[in-house]
Design a protein around this motif. Sequence first.
Motif, mmCIF file in Angstrom:
data_model
loop_
_atom_site.group_PDB
_atom_site.id
_atom_site.type_symbol
_atom_site.label_atom_id
_atom_site.label_comp_id
_atom_site.label_asym_id
_atom_site.label_seq_id
_atom_site.Cartn_x
_atom_site.Cartn_y
_atom_site.Cartn_z
ATOM 1 N N LYS A 84 0.843 -1.201 0.000
ATOM 2 C CA LYS A 84 0.000 0.000 0.000
ATOM 3 C C LYS A 84 0.881 1.254 0.000
ATOM 4 O O LYS A 84 0.675 2.201 -0.761
ATOM 5 C CB LYS A 84 -0.889 -0.012 1.263
ATOM 6 N N ARG A 85 1.878 1.220 0.828
ATOM 7 C CA ARG A 85 2.777 2.358 0.976
ATOM 8 C C ARG A 85 3.492 2.612 -0.361
ATOM 9 O O ARG A 85 3.615 3.750 -0.823
ATOM 10 C CB ARG A 85 3.764 2.005 2.088
ATOM 11 N N ILE A 86 3.985 1.549 -0.988
ATOM 12 C CA ILE A 86 4.702 1.699 -2.256
ATOM 13 C C ILE A 86 3.777 2.263 -3.324
ATOM 14 O O ILE A 86 4.138 3.168 -4.074
ATOM 15 C CB ILE A 86 5.278 0.333 -2.703
ATOM 16 N N LYS A 87 2.540 1.733 -3.356
ATOM 17 C CA LYS A 87 1.560 2.223 -4.329
ATOM 18 C C LYS A 87 1.358 3.722 -4.163
ATOM 19 O O LYS A 87 1.337 4.479 -5.141
ATOM 20 C CB LYS A 87 0.216 1.494 -4.124
ATOM 21 N N SER A 88 1.210 4.165 -2.893
ATOM 22 C CA SER A 88 0.919 5.584 -2.702
ATOM 23 C C SER A 88 2.157 6.429 -3.029
ATOM 24 O O SER A 88 2.038 7.503 -3.612
ATOM 25 C CB SER A 88 0.401 5.841 -1.279
ATOM 26 N N LEU A 89 3.336 5.916 -2.689
ATOM 27 C CA LEU A 89 4.551 6.660 -3.063
ATOM 28 C C LEU A 89 4.647 6.788 -4.581
ATOM 29 O O LEU A 89 4.983 7.858 -5.101
ATOM 30 C CB LEU A 89 5.806 5.951 -2.523
ATOM 31 N N SER A 90 4.347 5.675 -5.308
ATOM 32 C CA SER A 90 4.495 5.762 -6.764
ATOM 33 C C SER A 90 3.506 6.747 -7.371
ATOM 34 O O SER A 90 3.860 7.484 -8.262
ATOM 35 C CB SER A 90 4.365 4.428 -7.484
ATOM 36 N N THR A 91 2.254 6.751 -6.870
ATOM 37 C CA THR A 91 1.318 7.703 -7.482
ATOM 38 C C THR A 91 1.652 9.127 -7.089
ATOM 39 O O THR A 91 1.599 10.038 -7.917
ATOM 40 C CB THR A 91 -0.148 7.375 -7.098
ATOM 41 N N ASP A 92 2.052 9.333 -5.832
ATOM 42 C CA ASP A 92 2.373 10.699 -5.405
ATOM 43 C C ASP A 92 3.503 11.307 -6.202
ATOM 44 O O ASP A 92 3.496 12.494 -6.501
ATOM 45 C CB ASP A 92 2.772 10.714 -3.921
ATOM 46 N N PHE A 93 4.510 10.514 -6.529
ATOM 47 C CA PHE A 93 5.711 11.101 -7.112
ATOM 48 C C PHE A 93 5.933 10.703 -8.570
ATOM 49 O O PHE A 93 7.012 10.930 -9.120
ATOM 50 C CB PHE A 93 6.933 10.742 -6.273
ATOM 51 N N GLY A 94 4.929 10.083 -9.189
ATOM 52 C CA GLY A 94 5.065 9.743 -10.605
ATOM 53 C C GLY A 94 6.121 8.673 -10.847
ATOM 54 O O GLY A 94 6.916 8.760 -11.775
ATOM 55 N N LEU A 95 6.169 7.672 -9.957
ATOM 56 C CA LEU A 95 7.169 6.601 -10.105
ATOM 57 C C LEU A 95 6.444 5.298 -10.429
ATOM 58 O O LEU A 95 6.446 4.363 -9.644
ATOM 59 C CB LEU A 95 7.981 6.470 -8.824
ATOM 60 N N GLN A 96 5.794 5.243 -11.589
ATOM 61 C CA GLN A 96 4.974 4.078 -11.927
ATOM 62 C C GLN A 96 5.834 2.835 -12.110
ATOM 63 O O GLN A 96 6.767 2.833 -12.913
ATOM 64 C CB GLN A 96 4.190 4.324 -13.230
ATOM 65 N N VAL A 97 5.492 1.802 -11.351
ATOM 66 C CA VAL A 97 6.140 0.514 -11.525
ATOM 67 C C VAL A 97 5.298 -0.532 -10.801
ATOM 68 O O VAL A 97 4.713 -0.251 -9.764
ATOM 69 C CB VAL A 97 7.596 0.559 -11.003
ATOM 70 N N ASP A 98 5.196 -1.703 -11.409
ATOM 71 C CA ASP A 98 4.368 -2.763 -10.828
ATOM 72 C C ASP A 98 5.130 -3.448 -9.701
ATOM 73 O O ASP A 98 6.193 -4.017 -9.928
ATOM 74 C CB ASP A 98 4.027 -3.776 -11.932
ATOM 75 N N PRO A 99 4.600 -3.402 -8.470
ATOM 76 C CA PRO A 99 5.357 -3.945 -7.335
ATOM 77 C C PRO A 99 5.640 -5.439 -7.448
ATOM 78 O O PRO A 99 6.518 -5.952 -6.770
ATOM 79 C CB PRO A 99 4.461 -3.674 -6.127
ATOM 80 N N ASP A 100 4.905 -6.158 -8.295
ATOM 81 C CA ASP A 100 5.079 -7.605 -8.343
ATOM 82 C C ASP A 100 5.938 -8.084 -9.503
ATOM 83 O O ASP A 100 6.197 -9.276 -9.645
ATOM 84 C CB ASP A 100 3.709 -8.285 -8.391
ATOM 85 N N SER A 101 6.389 -7.162 -10.351
ATOM 86 C CA SER A 101 7.284 -7.579 -11.441
ATOM 87 C C SER A 101 8.637 -7.986 -10.875
ATOM 88 O O SER A 101 9.081 -7.437 -9.868
ATOM 89 C CB SER A 101 7.541 -6.422 -12.404
ATOM 90 N N ILE B 29 12.649 -7.900 -11.127
ATOM 91 C CA ILE B 29 13.539 -6.844 -11.604
ATOM 92 C C ILE B 29 14.044 -7.145 -13.017
ATOM 93 O O ILE B 29 14.169 -6.248 -13.854
ATOM 94 C CB ILE B 29 14.733 -6.676 -10.634
ATOM 95 N N THR B 30 14.305 -8.427 -13.304
ATOM 96 C CA THR B 30 14.821 -8.794 -14.635
ATOM 97 C C THR B 30 13.923 -8.305 -15.761
ATOM 98 O O THR B 30 14.382 -8.066 -16.863
ATOM 99 C CB THR B 30 14.936 -10.326 -14.810
ATOM 100 N N ASP B 31 12.611 -8.236 -15.492
ATOM 101 C CA ASP B 31 11.686 -7.876 -16.560
ATOM 102 C C ASP B 31 11.560 -6.366 -16.744
ATOM 103 O O ASP B 31 10.812 -5.915 -17.610
ATOM 104 C CB ASP B 31 10.290 -8.455 -16.265
ATOM 105 N N LEU B 32 12.233 -5.582 -15.918
ATOM 106 C CA LEU B 32 12.050 -4.134 -15.973
ATOM 107 C C LEU B 32 13.061 -3.474 -16.910
ATOM 108 O O LEU B 32 14.165 -3.962 -17.097
ATOM 109 C CB LEU B 32 12.216 -3.520 -14.581
ATOM 110 N N SER B 33 12.643 -2.357 -17.486
ATOM 111 C CA SER B 33 13.575 -1.555 -18.275
ATOM 112 C C SER B 33 14.495 -0.797 -17.326
ATOM 113 O O SER B 33 14.262 -0.750 -16.113
ATOM 114 C CB SER B 33 12.812 -0.574 -19.148
ATOM 115 N N VAL B 34 15.535 -0.209 -17.891
ATOM 116 C CA VAL B 34 16.495 0.503 -17.061
ATOM 117 C C VAL B 34 15.826 1.665 -16.333
ATOM 118 O O VAL B 34 16.061 1.898 -15.147
ATOM 119 C CB VAL B 34 17.660 1.012 -17.926
ATOM 120 N N GLY B 35 14.951 2.378 -17.054
ATOM 121 C CA GLY B 35 14.250 3.503 -16.437
ATOM 122 C C GLY B 35 13.407 3.051 -15.249
ATOM 123 O O GLY B 35 13.385 3.699 -14.200
ATOM 124 N N GLU B 36 12.731 1.899 -15.407
ATOM 125 C CA GLU B 36 11.909 1.381 -14.316
ATOM 126 C C GLU B 36 12.760 0.960 -13.124
ATOM 127 O O GLU B 36 12.385 1.160 -11.978
ATOM 128 C CB GLU B 36 11.090 0.180 -14.814
#
Lengths: 349, 523
Positions: free
Chosen positions: B127-144, B146-153
């Motif tokens: 919940k905390r991570i979700k709210s941090l990501s929306t507050d600060f524009g840091l979109q990323v799926d908490p359950d992905s 790391i290997t599947d993420l782009s460098v920016g993510e």
Amino acid sequence: MRLEPRETQSAAMTLAYPVGAIATTLVIASILVMLAGASPFNVFWLVLKGAAGSQFALIETLTRATPLIFTGLAVAVAFRARLWNIGAEAQLYIGAVITVVLGTGALPLPSAILIPVLTASVLLGGALVLLGPAFLKIQFGVDEVVTTLLLNFIVLLFVSMLLEGALKDPMGLGWPQSKRVIAEAQLPRLIQGKRLHFGFILALASAMITWFIMKKSTLGYEMRAVGHNPQAAAFAGIPVNRVLIKTALLSGGLASLAGYSEVAGLKGNLTLDLSPGYGYTGIVVAMLAMLNPAGVVAAAIFVAGIFVGADAMSRATNVPSYIAEVMVATALLTMVTAIMLSRYRIKWR
Amino acid sequence: MAIMKKDEAEPVLRLDGISIRFGDVVANDNISFELKEGEIVALLGENGAGKTSLMNILFGHYVADSGTVQAFGNSLPPGDPAAALTAGIGMVHQHFTLADQMSVLENIILGTEPLFSLRQNRAAARKRIKSLSTDFGLQVDPDSAITDLSVGERQRVEILKALYRDVRILILDEPTAVLTPGETEALFATLHKLVANGLSIIFISHKLHEVLAVSDRVIVLRGGKLVKTVPTGTATRSQLAGLMMGAELEETEFPGGEPRSVMLELSSITTQRSPGRPALDGIELRLSAGEITGVAGVSGNGQATLAAIIEGGQRPDKGTILINGEPQEGWSARRALACNIGRIPEDRHAIGMIGEMTVTENVISERYGSDRFSRYGILDQRACEEFAEAIIRDYDVKCPSPDIRVRLLSGGNMQKLILARAFDGNPEIILANQPTRGLDIGAVNYVHRKLIEARDKGAAILLISEDLDEIRALSDRIVVMSKGRLSPPSARGELSIAELGERMAGRGDVWEDQKSGGGKYAA
């Protein structure tokens, strides 16, 4: 506490650290000696006298050093290319087996031909022993530490089987030992009536040739490059796998010469106690020599001297000769530490 | 009067008289500065200016020879990284420190919870991570994973990791080096939201336009000294460049080349993805003599694989390599060298040079087997040393003797050795993969001049770089790499930075026609 790489290494330092390592070894050993109730100075003096205090002692030390030079060179060569050959013991026994198979009458040749033929066959046989692990490493990434180490036990059991069967001396009163090599196959003694034999000269020559290969040849260059950084070596077009194969052949060949020289120069036949772990002690010798072929000769004589000297010492005092093993093992640890300290400095705080 | 308020605010971080030496090198010389609440301070300087050692002292990785660090009014004990963390200082490193096999959520909470109570706190953490990501524009799926993420993510995860630990001071080390122009914009937006919430940020960079775009104040370091602090509002690009380099920046304009015959051709090259080697999908590329072709793109899109194929380190699964029109069989590093390809690898420490070997041993590594350096398998020591000495002289390599180990040289001098080795024998084809990464400005200019010189002598050059300025300054033609594919080439100056950025992000119609693989465009 933190380690920082040193930028330079002075010549004095390269000398001071090994000396420091040996001094530390003596200090640690004195604790054990004192626990055994003897005076360290007396004990070390007796060890020194037993190792080099007489012609007999000196000859005994050099005789004992001979197989260690071969196995030390084998390990030094392999480790330089980061091929972790822990199997010098197996290669030594294979060398001995080949000596017995060909040298007990199968080849009725004069000495001048038989000795070179035996040397070449043993070299080839030992080389082939290490080819398997090297191939597995290259092809499937199998760790050669495991394969070469386990091969030691396989070969030792194989030798045991041969000595109970095919190679058993029918005149041996049932003992598991081979027939004696024929006179033409024997390496001559260097001094009439003494144990030091031509194998020692062969060991010195091997050290010189190995030194030359490592320092001056393109093969030595390739081996060092592959050992230090295989990716960079491959990038530069060095055929890494081929270099590893050549390293394996050279290393296995050198180790097998130890078995040949022990059988044909000293013992005369093959028994299961031919080597009291010369293959493993070769690792210590190579590390003490910092993988330098010239240093291997000095390190082998040093280690042999401790063993021979400790035997003599234990006869005169009540300190057991096992102290030699402790000293050699401690010397390895202090030496590895010294090498690290010569390359890094410790910063406290 | 918001600005006045900022100035009066109590500093959250104060560095006072920090000095540290490494051997003869003074890495930091009496550096003092303050960071105020809600402020973005840019730390600007060339590589080797002392930015990294300063941050390492702040974090307790190094112990300063003198000077103190205060956070929120309390002195930080020297040499204690845990104290910096407890004080609320967080850092996003240039090289990410994430566990690849674990999920975003696991990476973020790793180390913040006792080992055996992970389960019950997951929901709260999510919940905390979700709210941090929306507050600060840091979109990323908490359950992905790391290997599947782009460098920016991944970078977003690093920032979230710091925020999750309630940092008040966030340090970002060269955060844009791995981002597309679009992602960089998004990062800057996030940073502005963070300072609006009371965080303070130190932004380490050597890119002038980014520093100008994002910071409130710029602190310029040069040669270990703090040269000047400039309010960003009054700073100009050339002023900062001048402070950073000690001279006014000369914007070199390189003349274009004259393309001649095709030297190297890659025809529908395709490879499977393997660890560390992204896939290539129907690469078409022609390199002509007398021309520099620049490959722009965010790293990790296949450049490493493309380079490995040209270097001879990898064979394509499908497709043909043609040198001078001849299809190549049994392609290898040796073949590449025999085809007179000069190669400047991406990572000079890991594959370019062997640090434990000497300068001489390193410069002969591609040619030790030739008659020039050996006979009957015996090295000609004299010839090798003379070659090394000639290189040291001609390329002005700073080293006391050819017998010293290469790891003791600076990056710039190491790169000179690599250039010298690659350019020996006037290569007809040159692969320059990130040839100036991590070099100081003098060394960068040197490398650029050498590449132009080689081109004018008729070499066909492929320049792979993450530095768009470098690509645009040197290339006669630019191709863009994205997701293992190459865009059709465009002439120098044809595309704006924004247009290149679009292509780098994989958008735009140039990619459409290539969907099926084996593109019809021939770059």
